[in-house]
Design a protein around this motif. Structure first.
Motif, PDB file in Angstrom:
ATOM      1  N   UNK A   1       0.825  -1.206   0.000  1.00 30.15           N
ATOM      2  CA  UNK A   1       0.000   0.000   0.000  1.00 30.15           C
ATOM      3  C   UNK A   1       0.861   1.259   0.000  1.00 30.15           C
ATOM      4  N   UNK A   2       1.923   1.253   0.797  1.00 30.68           N
ATOM      5  CA  UNK A   2       2.815   2.419   0.846  1.00 30.68           C
ATOM      6  C   UNK A   2       3.556   2.608  -0.480  1.00 30.68           C
ATOM      7  N   UNK A   3       3.954   1.503  -1.117  1.00 30.51           N
ATOM      8  CA  UNK A   3       4.662   1.595  -2.398  1.00 30.51           C
ATOM      9  C   UNK A   3       3.758   2.175  -3.484  1.00 30.51           C
ATOM     10  N   UNK A   4       2.508   1.716  -3.529  1.00 26.01           N
ATOM     11  CA  UNK A   4       1.554   2.241  -4.515  1.00 26.01           C
ATOM     12  C   UNK A   4       1.324   3.732  -4.272  1.00 26.01           C
ATOM     13  N   UNK A   5       1.108   4.098  -3.002  1.00 20.30           N
ATOM     14  CA  UNK A   5       0.813   5.485  -2.652  1.00 20.30           C
ATOM     15  C   UNK A   5       1.979   6.412  -3.010  1.00 20.30           C
ATOM     16  N   UNK A   6       3.214   5.901  -2.844  1.00 19.98           N
ATOM     17  CA  UNK A   6       4.391   6.744  -3.086  1.00 19.98           C
ATOM     18  C   UNK A   6       4.966   6.582  -4.493  1.00 19.98           C
ATOM     19  N   UNK A   7       4.262   5.818  -5.348  1.00 20.07           N
ATOM     20  CA  UNK A   7       4.656   5.720  -6.757  1.00 20.07           C
ATOM     21  C   UNK A   7       5.890   4.888  -7.015  1.00 20.07           C
ATOM     22  N   UNK A   8       6.188   3.948  -6.134  1.00 25.03           N
ATOM     23  CA  UNK A   8       7.378   3.112  -6.296  1.00 25.03           C
ATOM     24  C   UNK A   8       7.028   1.723  -6.810  1.00 25.03           C
ATOM     25  N   UNK A   9       7.899   1.176  -7.664  1.00 29.38           N
ATOM     26  CA  UNK A   9       7.790  -0.221  -8.054  1.00 29.38           C
ATOM     27  C   UNK A   9       8.287  -1.079  -6.901  1.00 29.38           C
ATOM     28  N   UNK A  10       7.795  -2.316  -6.825  1.00 28.59           N
ATOM     29  CA  UNK A  10       8.079  -3.111  -5.638  1.00 28.59           C
ATOM     30  C   UNK A  10       8.301  -4.583  -5.964  1.00 28.59           C
ATOM     31  N   UNK A  11       9.374  -5.129  -5.396  1.00 27.03           N
ATOM     32  CA  UNK A  11       9.610  -6.572  -5.404  1.00 27.03           C
ATOM     33  C   UNK A  11       9.568  -7.033  -3.956  1.00 27.03           C
ATOM     34  N   UNK A  12       8.745  -8.029  -3.659  1.00 25.88           N
ATOM     35  CA  UNK A  12       8.544  -8.516  -2.304  1.00 25.88           C
ATOM     36  C   UNK A  12       9.054  -9.939  -2.153  1.00 25.88           C
ATOM     37  N   UNK A  13       9.796 -10.191  -1.085  1.00 27.90           N
ATOM     38  CA  UNK A  13      10.205 -11.564  -0.761  1.00 27.90           C
ATOM     39  C   UNK A  13       9.909 -11.808   0.706  1.00 27.90           C
ATOM     40  N   UNK A  14       8.895 -12.632   0.952  1.00 28.90           N
ATOM     41  CA  UNK A  14       8.538 -12.965   2.322  1.00 28.90           C
ATOM     42  C   UNK A  14       9.167 -14.275   2.742  1.00 28.90           C
TER      43      UNK A  14
END
Length: 317
Positions: A71-84
């Motif tokens: 949600x924070x990445x979308x709001x701040x206009x950043x692309x995101x790669x997630x590794x949980x």
């Protein structure tokens, strides 16, 4: 503590939905002008917020972190790669599917990628021409490993060794409420109290005895530093630099506020530390000299939280 971090109960899902709505309702941070300065005639310097670019965020255990980070990445206009972490892979996969399914085509569903294999991390950490920032969110070992393996800038905070210091002038009823909240509310959290420092003049007083009795009643196991071990006959702690993440904490007596500050700066993790006192001078000294991200006066360490601070979500960094 691991199970507590992984569980997604109905109440937690509701609070996640609420935090996403709060982020959606926030003022758009991008292209927001912070400052304008005319540095010379007709030459204007503008300072504004802009996206960082592509973020790689590696996190352990908590699947709710995926939602807040996305949600924070979308709001701040950043692309995101997630590794949980592999222990929450099924939860992470479902949550990623839910989030990407509602991203409009105008934005693009590939804005948020989910990395499923640990083996891919080493290759991603080499992509310093593509990825702009790595944020490891987890154990000291994880953060140290990531820092050693990449040229990409890393934003990492390894430990949550949080202190509460009870000064000799403290209101002990207030101290009891704050300490119980800081330790018992959610002991697996990084902002839970791990060390309780107490002014030496409060040793064997009714107020402290009552507080220790309440902690014991809640099931908190107390380990002592050298002084507390001798006077209270509690088990001796192996190290002051220890994060329990469970219903246990360290207790030690100190000579004064300066001794508490020195202890925290030596053994703490620069996360969140609190002083309980009615003495304004002691409070001001503590607030100015403790070298931590959050320093509190008469408030539980559990208040260190991005949502509480009005930042929309909490991702622990």
């Amino acid at each position: 503590s691991l199970v507590a971090r992984m569980t997604l109960k109905a109440g937690k899902i509701t609070s996640l939905a609420e935090s996403i709505r709060a982020i959606a309702d926030m003022e758009d941070p991008i292209s927001h002008t912070l400052k304008k300065t005319e540095v010379a005639k007709d030459l204007v310097f503008e300072k504004m917020y802009c996206p960082l670019g592509v973020l790689l965020i590696i996190f352990e255990s908590r699947p709710d972190a995926l939602v807040q980070i996305a949600a924070l990445a979308i709001r701040s206009g950043n692309g995101l790669l997630l590794k949980g972490g592999k222990e929450a892979m099924r939860s992470n996969t479902i949550l990623h599917k839910v989030i990407t399914s509602v991203i409009p085509d105008a934005v693009g569903k590939k804005l948020i990628g989910l990395v499923k294999s640990k083996d891919e991390i080493a290759d991603l950490l080499k992509l310093d021409d593509v990825i702009d920032l790595v944020i490891p969110r987890g154990s000291n070992r994880l953060v140290s490993q990531i820092k050693a393996q990449t040229k990409i800038p890393v934003l990492g905070h390894a430990d949550g060794i949080c202190h509460v210091y009870i000064d000799k002038s403290a209101d002990m009823d207030m101290a009891k409420r704050i300490v119980l909240d800081a330790k018992v509310d959610y002991p697996a959290a990084c902002n839970a109290m791990e060390t309780l420092l107490v002014h030496k003049d409060l040793n064997k007083t009714e107020g402290l005895d009552d507080l220790l009795m309440e902690l014991a009643k809640e099931g908190v196991v107390i380990y002592g530093g050298p002084v507390a071990h001798d006077t209270l006959k509690v088990p001796k702690v192996d190290s002051f630099h220890h994060e329990y993440s469970s219903m246990a904490c360290t207790l030690e007596f100190v000579d004064d506020v300066q001794s508490a500050i020195d202890h925290i700066n030596r053994y703490g993790s620069a996360h969140t530390d609190c002083i309980i006192t009615t003495d304004k001078r002691s409070a001001d000294t503590f607030l100015q000299q403790v070298d931590s991200a959050a320093v509190f006066h008469n408030a539980s360490t559990r208040f260190c939280d991005g949502t509480r601070f009005g930042l929309g979500a909490e991702v622990g960094i």
